[in-house]
Design a protein around this motif. Sequence first.
Motif, short mmCIF file in Angstrom:
data_model
loop_
_atom_site.label_atom_id
_atom_site.label_comp_id
_atom_site.label_asym_id
_atom_site.label_seq_id
_atom_site.Cartn_x
_atom_site.Cartn_y
_atom_site.Cartn_z
N SER B 246 29.64 29.89 39.02
CA SER B 246 30.00 30.60 37.81
C SER B 246 29.10 31.17 37.15
CB SER B 246 30.42 30.13 37.20
OG SER B 246 31.39 31.26 35.91
N GLY B 247 29.02 31.97 36.60
CA GLY B 247 27.42 31.95 35.14
C GLY B 247 27.62 34.08 34.97
N GLY B 248 26.22 34.56 34.77
CA GLY B 248 26.33 35.63 34.04
C GLY B 248 26.72 36.82 35.20
N GLY B 249 27.42 37.82 34.94
CA GLY B 249 27.36 38.31 35.69
C GLY B 249 28.89 38.72 36.01
N THR B 250 29.19 37.03 35.89
CA THR B 250 31.38 37.48 36.70
C THR B 250 32.39 38.01 36.19
OG1 THR B 250 30.96 35.57 36.37
CG2 THR B 250 29.23 35.99 38.11
N ILE B 251 32.12 38.03 34.63
CA ILE B 251 33.03 37.79 33.30
C ILE B 251 33.01 38.98 33.01
CG2 ILE B 251 32.46 35.35 33.00
CD1 ILE B 251 31.54 37.95 30.98
N THR B 253 35.28 38.10 29.85
CA THR B 253 34.90 37.79 27.98
C THR B 253 35.01 36.77 28.20
OG1 THR B 253 37.28 37.90 28.26
CG2 THR B 253 36.35 39.65 27.01
N VAL B 254 33.75 35.73 27.46
CA VAL B 254 33.82 34.35 27.75
C VAL B 254 33.36 34.03 25.76
CG1 VAL B 254 32.03 33.15 27.92
CG2 VAL B 254 31.99 34.24 29.52
N SER B 255 34.27 32.59 25.78
CA SER B 255 34.38 32.14 25.12
C SER B 255 34.08 30.81 24.85
CB SER B 255 35.79 32.60 24.00
OG SER B 255 36.62 31.79 24.07
N TYR B 261 37.41 36.19 34.27
CA TYR B 261 36.84 36.91 34.75
C TYR B 261 36.74 38.31 35.74
CZ TYR B 261 34.43 31.78 35.62
OH TYR B 261 33.96 31.18 35.25
N VAL B 262 35.78 39.17 36.02
CA VAL B 262 36.32 40.31 36.78
C VAL B 262 37.49 40.00 38.19
CG1 VAL B 262 33.82 41.40 35.68
CG2 VAL B 262 33.54 39.97 38.07
N GLU B 263 38.24 41.19 38.38
CA GLU B 263 38.84 40.97 39.40
C GLU B 263 38.22 41.05 40.71
OE1 GLU B 263 40.94 43.51 37.48
OE2 GLU B 263 41.56 41.42 35.94
#
Lengths: 139, 401
Positions: B246-251, B253-255, B261-263
């Motif tokens: 996982s990581g940047g570009g896949t979400i 919102t993050v807390s 995650y994006v669908e």
Amino acid sequence: MSIQEIEKEIIEEFELFGDDWEGKYEHIIDLGKSLPKIKEEYKTDDRIIKGCQSKVWLHSELRKGKIVFTADSDAIITKGMVALMIRVLSNQKPEDVVNANLEFIVKIGLKEHLSPTRANGLVSMIKQMKLDALAFLNS
Amino acid sequence: MIDVNKIRADFPILNRKVNGKPLVYFDNGATTQKPKQVIDAIVNYYSEHNANIHRGVHTLSREATELFEEARKTVSKFIGAEAEEIVFTAGTTDSINIVAAGLDLPVGSEIIITEMEHHSNILPWQLWCEKNEGKLKVIPVEVDGTLDIGLLESLITPQTKVLAVTHVSNTLGVINPVDALIKIAKQYGLIVLVDGAQSIPHMKIDVRELGADFYVFSGHKVYAPTGTGVLWMNKQWVGKLKLSRSGGGTIKTVSFDKTDYVEGALRYEPGTPNIEGVLGLASALKYVNEIGIEKIAKHEHTLLKYATERLNEIPEVEIYANHLEKAAVISFNVKGAHPFDVGTLLDKYGIAVRTGHHCTQPLMARYKIPGTVRASFAMYNTLEEINIFIEALQKSIKMLS
């Protein structure tokens, strides 16, 4: 003869071929065929020097202060290269084997066999020969 | 008919000399050469559009994102899929790892593969089995290189969950009857992954007709840059396949408590992707489309047939899977000679072939050989090159005998 003298002899021998690579490789193949084979008892899996493609077996022992190598390979060109290495390094003092820089391989135009992608076990074999020599030196 | 001379003019590297001889490149199963259209796509991207994608509001970022998502459409069309089902990866190996780590299988599940799998379609499954008390089951290979598909049914138990099979053997070139295998597997509700690394450059692929759950391939085997790969998953899997990285570009919102995650498939593409590689891949597939994959397949079959005839004339040569139901691959040995020796001498004649176990050690064990010499063809190879190869091989055999 010293290691350097033998190297010089091999370089002169290969100079005769000039640009005739086919002649050169036929010579290497002949050297491979003439290589006295390693004793079967030493040709065990745990003695294989790992190259990716061709296998090399190496045995070394110390006789009267000199290191004697015997070896074999399942590929004939590799075996020819092995024969050259044995001609240069066998029957030499362990410290001379450890210090040998083996420039002749490049000088006879076979440096491609030292490339890691060749994976023919030659580089690993040289390393093992030196490690064996080092072990005798320290024993 | 395809115009091979015109095609050859598109591949700059084919003008090269190797050891003083014109290059004859028969190692296409390992990787194909790249046409200038692909090289230009990469140069053009860095010269005109380079920016990070999917986030920037500025013009370059928008352009780069458009090109990248356009590439996804090109790839999806090439295999009869929808863009939402395409995940860009680093290659076939990467794709298989993502699937093997992302399937939510019960502990103790069984996975069926074949004896001819490339290590990349063995090890990720083996790793899963080691961690989850699973079991790998293997469909054996007949002496002619075909699979005994009747055996598949007998290997299936209630614990069997996955069939992972290569479409085309990288070592032998044999085309597997994946349609029949998938039909059987689906009767038992198995999840099916097809390794398309060796089929994508040689035949028309329609993932809907194929009926697998996953089809994976590498870009570099179909004239695209290295480091590009595709994981096609049937849309029912998008979102269902667990994330193994996982990581940047896949979400969305993050807390620190929870992440949404994006669908779509983007959730499987963390971090900045290989943008120039993906653009190169799209360019490569367009190039293949322009020439036509059916025409390419026909040309390659002509090469296979001619090379097989010529090799069969040489008494010292033994071909493995000696028939023509293959993609453009011939694996052989010279009696009494190590493949390494044959490959070394052919290289001196300017001919690039593969020698060794081809990352299929279980298959080599099955034939009780250390390896083979493999000649594999692509759209730019010619009958004349096969003549050069045969002549060099005959000289090599003479030297080695």
